[in-house]
Design an enzyme around this catalytic site. Sequence first.
Site, PDB file in Angstrom:
ATOM      1  N   ARG A 257      -0.818  -1.482  -7.261  1.00 21.92           N
ATOM      2  CA  ARG A 257      -1.159  -2.644  -6.171  1.00 21.92           C
ATOM      3  C   ARG A 257      -2.026  -3.682  -7.108  1.00 21.92           C
ATOM      4  NH1 ARG A 257      -1.084  -4.186  -0.382  1.00 21.92           N
ATOM      5  NH2 ARG A 257      -3.394  -4.898   0.017  1.00 21.92           N
TER       6      ARG A 257
ATOM      7  N   TYR B 202      -9.802 -10.535  -7.291  1.00 18.92           N
ATOM      8  CA  TYR B 202      -8.807 -10.963  -8.505  1.00 18.92           C
ATOM      9  C   TYR B 202      -8.848 -12.286  -9.149  1.00 18.92           C
ATOM     10  CZ  TYR B 202      -6.317  -7.028  -6.182  1.00 18.92           C
ATOM     11  OH  TYR B 202      -5.912  -5.940  -5.484  1.00 18.92           O
TER      12      TYR B 202
ATOM     13  N   LYS C  39      -2.111  -2.915   7.973  1.00 19.68           N
ATOM     14  CA  LYS C  39      -3.381  -2.415   8.488  1.00 19.68           C
ATOM     15  C   LYS C  39      -3.442  -3.257   9.908  1.00 19.68           C
ATOM     16  CE  LYS C  39      -6.119  -0.795   4.944  1.00 19.68           C
ATOM     17  NZ  LYS C  39      -7.590  -1.007   4.182  1.00 19.68           N
TER      18      LYS C  39
ATOM     19  N   ARG D 172       0.661  -1.137  -0.220  1.00 18.98           N
ATOM     20  CA  ARG D 172       0.032   0.075  -0.123  1.00 18.98           C
ATOM     21  C   ARG D 172       0.824   1.407  -0.001  1.00 18.98           C
ATOM     22  NH1 ARG D 172      -1.935  -3.643   3.853  1.00 18.98           N
ATOM     23  NH2 ARG D 172      -3.973  -4.498   3.438  1.00 18.98           N
TER      24      ARG D 172
ATOM     25  N   HIS E 144      -3.832  -9.097   3.213  1.00 19.75           N
ATOM     26  CA  HIS E 144      -5.234  -9.073   3.586  1.00 19.75           C
ATOM     27  C   HIS E 144      -5.506  -9.811   4.824  1.00 19.75           C
ATOM     28  CE1 HIS E 144      -6.182  -8.285  -1.088  1.00 19.75           C
ATOM     29  NE2 HIS E 144      -6.028  -6.983  -0.088  1.00 19.75           N
TER      30      HIS E 144
ATOM     31  N   HIS F  29      -3.020   2.570  -5.993  1.00 19.61           N
ATOM     32  CA  HIS F  29      -3.474   1.263  -5.619  1.00 19.61           C
ATOM     33  C   HIS F  29      -3.812   0.554  -7.012  1.00 19.61           C
ATOM     34  CE1 HIS F  29      -5.065  -0.102  -2.024  1.00 19.61           C
ATOM     35  NE2 HIS F  29      -6.264  -0.867  -2.745  1.00 19.61           N
TER      36      HIS F  29
END
Length: 318
Positions: free
Chosen positions: A248, A280, A177, A153, A271, A245
């Site tokens: 990414r 994806y 995150k 990110r 994730h 992004h």
Amino acid sequence: MSQTSIEPFLEMLAAERAAAPATLEAYATDLADCAASLLRQGEDLDTASPEGLRAWVSEMSASGSARRTIARRISCIRQYYLFLLRDDRRPDNPAAQLDAPSPQRSLPKFLTEAEVVALIEAGTPEPDSAPVPRRRLILGRAALELLYATGLRVSEMLALRRESFRENTRMLLIRGKGGRERLVPLSEPARIAVQALLREDSAHPGPWLFPGRSPSKPLTRQGFDKILAELGRRAGISADRLSPHVLRHSFATHMLAHGADLRTLQTLLGHADISTTQIYTHVQADRLKEIVQAHHPLGQPQDNGDTIPSSATDEKNL
């Protein structure tokens, strides 16, 4: 509007869930929006009724708020009242039965492999470049190589410190995150590009790999967006197709196209849930359809509509 419960709630998110400042700001905005609606109905945020909250949701729908925005705000409110319930600040959760619209999931935009190569090559300065534009290009190339090689990110990339990189660095420890840490491999082109940036900045003190105008602070997201747009112009890629992004997404899409499995991709992207990574597979499915339509013998309409190739006729008779 009572602030006595909002502040402890935000403090809990920061302390227990390592929520980022931007996340805390978004939650505060969502709570303020709900509180303002309740106030118009003669209710208070901390003592709101289920009816008052449903009226707030109806207001958002009537105002044309996006489904994703409504779903996010309802999630915030549910967490808020769950916090009040667990902290004995009220005996129930009035948001428990709120119906949130399922957000429309749009497929991620991504660049082709050739476009990514062109974008990275656009960060190669000319031999006679002046020092300032030369450094911007070197910095831009190092950032692009990192983003595309690792799937970071942009916030994770801009938080990288110089001390993380040595000549023999092959893995990076990334804090993502929620404070979750992961190891990502560093490709040779990315390592070389970063070393070039470190040499360029060797005379400038500062802890950040990508310093801002002040060496004591990292480059801002807005500052990097300007560099990315400049590289896009040099590569002939329009600005509306470019963002950190998108790079990414390009990393993830190209990894799957070259045989990576979803679990590996989930780890690399950081994730928490594999369902986030599974989007994806839809990109790949659409791409497979395009390939079949473009290259399969029956993928294109026949010149003579009433003629079927003999091989196809034989197959139907088997």
